[in-house]
Write an enzyme that holds these catalytic residues in place. Structure first.
Site: not given
Ligand code: GLN
Length: 470
Positions: A73, A148, A172
């Site tokens: 990532k 994400s 994410s």
């Molecule tokens: N969807 C969650 C957020 O927008 C989790 C994001 C993540 O785990 N980086 O904060």
């Protein structure tokens, strides 16, 4: 698509080579470029390294992950490579050192193939918040892959890498794994060093693997886990050999199903496939009981107060002076800051920074930030209590399956609610895994989540492996 464990056997038998495996992935990348999963591809470097690892395999001195082709990532530092966090602000920024996980992967002879697309600074649940365009779900290209870490999930689900690393602050890793039908593991907070990971919410962030099998996740965790003197929250707790907990019986294992997670708001197609697997566990000797996590209704609110507060502080360093992009014309220092940040950050990142500074501001601090910290503690205690009676907890990963591109992007609150089953693990700092467990009526994959006690990745891997193989 083959998992690492089977490729490893082929490599030892000599029926394939790392170079051939890597070339295959690079070809898939070219063919599926429109999925937009990668932000950088290390074509020459990966091929060169593959040939070097092939030599090592032939001479019998290869590392544990020799032949593992892995995508990273683009929020994890690799020295000399672009580190964009999918933000315009860091478009041309190159990392100056390796994250600890990268050093560990290299030492174990893994082959890093490229860096994956994501929601900007890991904020989002659909990978539509990337400054470099959304990632498409390979199972239905009109749908999102989740976020994400959407690019990492798609890299694995569409045969562009054997595995990938993602980060999980509130789901994410697990949610995109569920949306693309693969395995995603969020280790305990502190299990894997965050050194070299660009911080979103430092007390929530954790690095973990995406894989095609539970065994692969265990093999990768073996390598990336462990204390790191460069990272003060990494834990000084010995790392067990995770693969030794696989292929085990379920007899006597106590499993909890939280009643707050299996309500009418959960799509019945999702609960059906999950409960079928739970039934199988029961038939194989597991004891299943209903449990209660009473503070569940506050998890999303608590998560979004605390993570935005931490993000507003972490992202203050991107001021146009030190990293990445600086605005071109400005009359003074203040305007340089304002313009650089206004031009560099996307809409969701700005929303989070504003929310975060608001909950931290004098007058609101006690009402929001301090209160949320207290609720975080209560949520953690919910889990502590539950784990005195059960060994692990099974829940859904998401309230629905992969949604359509554009469906939620204009409605942040609905988007935030897609994290309702995943954020609790990060609030409590416990490990959690998402594994594919069936499909819904539209043939889209459904994920099953297993939550464990702090530093008890063994149990969730054991149960996940059983479900995968039964
Ligand atoms: N969807 C969650 C957020 O927008 C989790 C994001 C993540 O785990 N980086 O904060």
């Amino acid at each position: 698509m083959k998992n690492f464990y089977s490729l490893k056997q082929e490599l030892t038998e000599g029926t394939t080579t790392c170079e051939r495996i890597t070339s295959g992935y690079l070809e898939q990348m070219r063919e599926k470029k429109h999925l937009n999963a990668f932000l950088s591809v290390f074509t020459d470097k990966a091929l060169k390294r593959s040939r070097a690892i092939d030599k090592k395999i032939n001479s019998g001195n290869a590392g544990q992950l020799a032949g593992l082709v892995i995508a990273i990532k683009d929020i994890i530092s690799i020295a000399g490579e672009r580190l964009t966090c999918a933000s315009k602000l860091l478009e041309n920024y190159a990392a100056i050192y390796n994250a600890t996980v990268i050093d560990k992967l290299n030492e174990a002879d893994a082959i890093i193939i490229g860096k994956t697309n994501m929601d900007e600074f890991a904020m989002g649940s659909s990978t539509e918040n990337s400054a470099f365009g959304p990632v498409l779900n390979p199972l239905d290209e009109t749908r999102v892959p989740g976020g994400s870490s959407g690019g990492s999930a798609v890299a694995v689900a569409s045969g562009m890498a054997t595995a990938a690393l993602g980060t999980d602050t509130g789901g994410s890793i697990r949610q995109p794994a569920a949306f693309t039908g693969i395995v995603g593991l969020k280790p305990t907070y502190g299990r894997v060093s965050r050194y070299g990971l660009v911080a979103f919410a430092s007390s929530f962030d954790q690095i973990g693997p995406f894989t095609l099998s539970v065994k692969d996740a265990a093999l990768i965790l073996n390598v990336i886990a462990g204390y790191d003197k460069k990272e003060s929250t990494s834990a000084k707790i010995p790392v067990p050999e995770y693969t030794s907990f696989l292929n085990k019986e379920m007899k006597g294992l106590r499993i909890g199903l939280p009643k707050e997670y299996f309500t009418e708001s959960l799509n019945p197609e999702i609960s059906d496939v999950i409960l079928k697997k739970v039934e199988l566990l029961k038939q194989n000797g597991a004891e299943v009981e209903e449990i209660s996590l009473p503070y569940s209704e506050y998890t999303v609110a608590t998560y979004y107060i605390l993570t935005t507060a931490e993000a507003s502080s972490n992202l203050a360093r991107f001021d146009g002076a030190r990293y990445g992009k600086r605005a071109e014309d400005f009359k003074d220092l203040r305007e340089m800051y304002t313009k650089s940040r206004s031009e560099g950050f996307g809409e969701e990142v700005k929303r989070r920074i504003m929310l975060g500074t608001y909950v931290l501001s004098a007058g609101y601090y006690d009402a929001y930030y301090r209160k949320a910290q207290k609720v975080r503690r209560l949520i953690k205690e919910d889990f502590d209590k539950a784990f005195t009676n059960v060994d692990c907890i099974i829940t859904p990963v998401t309230p629905g399956t992969a949604f359509r591109l554009g469906e939620k992007i204009d409605d942040p609150l609905t988007m935030y609610l897609s994290d309702v089953y995943t954020v609790s693990a990060n609030l409590a700092g416990i490990p959690a895994i998402s594994i594919p467990c069936g499909v819904d009526g539209q043939n889209l994959p459904v994920g099953l989540q297993i939550l464990g006690k702090q530093f008890d990745e063994e149990t969730i891997l054991k149960v996940a492996d059983f479900i995968e193989n039964v």
